[in-house]
Design a protein around this motif. Structure first.
Motif, PDB file in Angstrom:
ATOM      1  N   PHE A   5       0.854  -1.181  -0.119  1.00 30.98           N
ATOM      2  CA  PHE A   5      -0.031  -0.063  -0.020  1.00 30.98           C
ATOM      3  C   PHE A   5       0.714   1.208   0.119  1.00 30.98           C
ATOM      4  CE2 PHE A   5       0.874  -0.925   4.459  1.00 30.98           C
ATOM      5  CZ  PHE A   5       1.208   0.197   4.945  1.00 30.98           C
ATOM      6  N   THR A   6       0.447   2.411  -0.429  1.00 35.22           N
ATOM      7  CA  THR A   6       1.094   3.425  -0.455  1.00 35.22           C
ATOM      8  C   THR A   6       0.474   4.518   0.590  1.00 35.22           C
ATOM      9  OG1 THR A   6       1.422   3.509  -2.784  1.00 35.22           O
ATOM     10  CG2 THR A   6       1.769   5.761  -1.845  1.00 35.22           C
ATOM     11  N   GLU A   7       1.398   4.970   1.464  1.00 41.01           N
ATOM     12  CA  GLU A   7       0.806   5.839   2.677  1.00 41.01           C
ATOM     13  C   GLU A   7       0.284   7.199   2.149  1.00 41.01           C
ATOM     14  OE1 GLU A   7       1.986   7.849   6.803  1.00 41.01           O
ATOM     15  OE2 GLU A   7       3.407   6.382   5.739  1.00 41.01           O
ATOM     16  N   LEU A   8      -0.940   7.451   2.361  1.00 41.59           N
ATOM     17  CA  LEU A   8      -1.691   8.804   1.873  1.00 41.59           C
ATOM     18  C   LEU A   8      -1.049   9.934   2.383  1.00 41.59           C
ATOM     19  CD1 LEU A   8      -5.450   7.615   1.712  1.00 41.59           C
ATOM     20  CD2 LEU A   8      -3.795   7.731  -0.126  1.00 41.59           C
ATOM     21  N   LYS A   9      -0.823  11.094   1.823  1.00 41.64           N
ATOM     22  CA  LYS A   9      -0.198  12.217   2.231  1.00 41.64           C
ATOM     23  C   LYS A   9      -1.202  13.106   3.005  1.00 41.64           C
ATOM     24  CE  LYS A   9       1.668  13.437  -1.848  1.00 41.64           C
ATOM     25  NZ  LYS A   9       1.108  12.238  -2.761  1.00 41.64           N
ATOM     26  N   SER A  10      -0.937  13.616   3.971  1.00 44.54           N
ATOM     27  CA  SER A  10      -1.521  14.602   4.620  1.00 44.54           C
ATOM     28  C   SER A  10      -1.434  16.049   4.094  1.00 44.54           C
ATOM     29  CB  SER A  10      -1.405  14.696   6.263  1.00 44.54           C
ATOM     30  OG  SER A  10      -1.808  13.454   6.859  1.00 44.54           O
ATOM     31  N   GLY A  11      -2.397  17.135   4.576  1.00 43.47           N
ATOM     32  CA  GLY A  11      -2.032  18.423   4.138  1.00 43.47           C
ATOM     33  C   GLY A  11      -2.338  19.373   5.297  1.00 43.47           C
ATOM     34  N   TYR A  12      -2.998  20.648   4.942  1.00 43.98           N
ATOM     35  CA  TYR A  12      -3.362  21.302   6.058  1.00 43.98           C
ATOM     36  C   TYR A  12      -4.547  22.286   5.634  1.00 43.98           C
ATOM     37  CZ  TYR A  12       0.077  23.905   3.006  1.00 43.98           C
ATOM     38  OH  TYR A  12       0.784  24.563   1.847  1.00 43.98           O
ATOM     39  N   THR A  13      -5.229  22.458   6.604  1.00 47.37           N
ATOM     40  CA  THR A  13      -6.431  22.961   6.494  1.00 47.37           C
ATOM     41  C   THR A  13      -6.417  24.580   6.045  1.00 47.37           C
ATOM     42  OG1 THR A  13      -6.777  23.805   8.846  1.00 47.37           O
ATOM     43  CG2 THR A  13      -7.652  21.322   8.256  1.00 47.37           C
ATOM     44  N   THR A  14      -7.955  24.949   5.652  1.00 49.42           N
ATOM     45  CA  THR A  14      -7.745  26.383   5.298  1.00 49.42           C
ATOM     46  C   THR A  14      -7.652  27.378   6.624  1.00 49.42           C
ATOM     47  OG1 THR A  14     -10.308  26.073   5.621  1.00 49.42           O
ATOM     48  CG2 THR A  14      -9.649  26.182   3.214  1.00 49.42           C
ATOM     49  N   GLY A  15      -7.763  26.696   7.697  1.00 45.20           N
ATOM     50  CA  GLY A  15      -7.628  27.448   8.996  1.00 45.20           C
ATOM     51  C   GLY A  15      -6.223  27.410   9.348  1.00 45.20           C
ATOM     52  N   ALA A  16      -5.523  26.577   9.204  1.00 47.41           N
ATOM     53  CA  ALA A  16      -3.950  26.256   8.973  1.00 47.41           C
ATOM     54  C   ALA A  16      -3.513  27.202   8.154  1.00 47.41           C
ATOM     55  CB  ALA A  16      -3.485  24.794   8.948  1.00 47.41           C
ATOM     56  N   SER A  17      -3.894  27.313   7.082  1.00 47.61           N
ATOM     57  CA  SER A  17      -3.517  28.270   6.065  1.00 47.61           C
ATOM     58  C   SER A  17      -3.454  29.533   6.652  1.00 47.61           C
ATOM     59  CB  SER A  17      -4.134  27.978   4.657  1.00 47.61           C
ATOM     60  OG  SER A  17      -4.171  26.680   4.143  1.00 47.61           O
ATOM     61  N   ALA A  18      -4.761  29.949   6.796  1.00 51.30           N
ATOM     62  CA  ALA A  18      -4.828  31.107   7.449  1.00 51.30           C
ATOM     63  C   ALA A  18      -3.988  31.730   8.651  1.00 51.30           C
ATOM     64  CB  ALA A  18      -6.413  31.358   7.933  1.00 51.30           C
ATOM     65  N   ALA A  19      -3.688  30.599   9.627  1.00 53.43           N
ATOM     66  CA  ALA A  19      -2.961  30.807  10.879  1.00 53.43           C
ATOM     67  C   ALA A  19      -1.283  31.022  10.037  1.00 53.43           C
ATOM     68  CB  ALA A  19      -3.120  29.472  11.715  1.00 53.43           C
TER      69      ALA A  19
END
Length: 364
Positions: A5-19
């Motif tokens: 399996f390939t581990e799925l990549k996480s990202g960051y939320t719109t809230g984290a983008s604003a912060a």
């Protein structure tokens, strides 16, 4: 051992983008330093390194652009620009403003009071934490996502009473590939809004067909709840919130599964539409030759032609009654239910006795 399996990549939320935008802005306000990446601590302790696309001075304010990154999550905001405009003010309060593409709350029942920008508690806390790092109290923070005006049309925001754009969301700031559980929980907010508006009888619709006929019957739009395939989960959520009655309204091809005791109605989970229709039709007296025609049909719509040819429309009421029986048993009789079955054209095929009073204008 090889990994299959390939581990799925996480990202960051719109809230984290604003912060992150706020942090880049504060760097500039204090030192006139333009940073190309900032590090913020998500509310679950995860360290997020977020690239900064642009920092510019606009009068007394600093405007920062961050490109939202969703990782392997199919998030509709992936790749959009999140603009954060920051201004130092007197006092010890952080004031949040809704810029272009950010909605405003118009109904009770959500985490944010009516009239406030649709910036959820998680993002607000992230931004407060960033300000605390710089020992800065008074700030005015405006968040804009220009693409949000159009993106909001693809969300539940209009139903939830968030007008003018999307919400700035995120529980922790980390965006992990969306699980089924997360999507199910996102549907529950509709019940909270309907309850806050005073509705204790709700209409559960698995899709647009059910929604359309529910409005035609005369149900208030605020009482209509999208369930997607998660009918059982949403019935349990309604019980937890002390809803008194639920009417299931939708296409027979979806709701007939409930009559068979199937409460997750995605066809890859369970699909007994034709078998269920054939069984009930046989119990109503349909001969074996016609039953086989139902079983060999490609769709319930096609099978319904067999029902019509044999003048066996009474079977739909039997199925509706069984949906009620199954639904109430599923939640241990803690809620009263009704059922309305329609075809693709929106024609009502059958309904339970408990739903009769809601249909009097159409059937008389």
């Amino acid at each position: 051992m090889k990994k299959f399996f390939t581990e799925l990549k996480s990202g960051y939320t719109t809230g984290a983008s604003a912060a992150a935008g706020v942090k880049a802005a504060l760097f500039y306000l204090i030192s006139e330093k333009i940073v190309r990446e900032v590090e913020i601590i998500a509310l679950d302790g995860t360290v997020l390194k977020i690239p900064i696309s642009k920092v510019e001075k606009v009068g007394e304010k600093i405007r920062v652009e961050v490109i939202k990154y969703s990782g392997d999550d199919p998030d509709i905001t992936n790749g959009v620009s999140v603009f954060t405009t920051v201004k130092k003010i007197s006092g010890k309060e952080i004031i949040f403003r809704a810029g272009e593409g950010i909605g405003r709350v118009t109904k009770k029942g959500l985490q944010i009071p009516v009239g406030e920008p649709a910036i959820n508690p998680g993002p607000r806390q992230l931004i407060k934490n960033v300000a605390a790092e710089f020992k800065i109290a008074g700030l005015e923070v405006e968040i804009s996502i220009p693409a949000g005006v159009e993106l909001a049309k693809k969300t539940l925001n209009p139903i939830l009473g968030i007008e003018g754009g999307i919400s700035v969301i995120g529980t922790t700031g980390v965006l992990r590939p969306m699980s089924e559980e997360a999507f199910k929980n996102s549907l529950v907010s509709q019940i909270d809004v309907a309850k806050a508006a005073g509705y204790d009888t709700l209409v559960f619709v698995p899709g647009k067909i059910g929604e359309s006929i529910a409005k035609k019957i005369g149900f208030s739009a605020e009482s209509i709840i999208q369930t997607s395939n998660f009918i059982g989960f949403m019935l349990e959520a309604a019980v937890d919130r002390e809803v008194k009655k639920v009417i299931l309204c939708g296409h027979i091809g979806k709701l007939i599964k409930v009559a068979a005791g199937i409460f997750h109605t995605h066809n890859r989970v369970a699909d007994a539409r034709l078998e269920t229709l054939a069984a009930y039709s046989s119990a109503e007296g349909l001969n074996s030759t016609e039953v086989k025609k139902i079983l060999s049909s490609s769709t319930v719509e096609e099978a319904s032609e067999v029902i019509a040819k044999n003048h066996l429309e009474s079977v739909y009421k039997k199925i509706a009654q069984r949906i009620v029986f199954r639904s109430e048993r599923y939640v241990f009789e803690k809620i009263e239910t009704g059922a309305i079955l329609v075809d693709y054209s929106g024609k009502i095929l059958g309904f339970s006795e408990s739903a009769r009073k809601y249909l009097s204008d159409l059937v008389n």
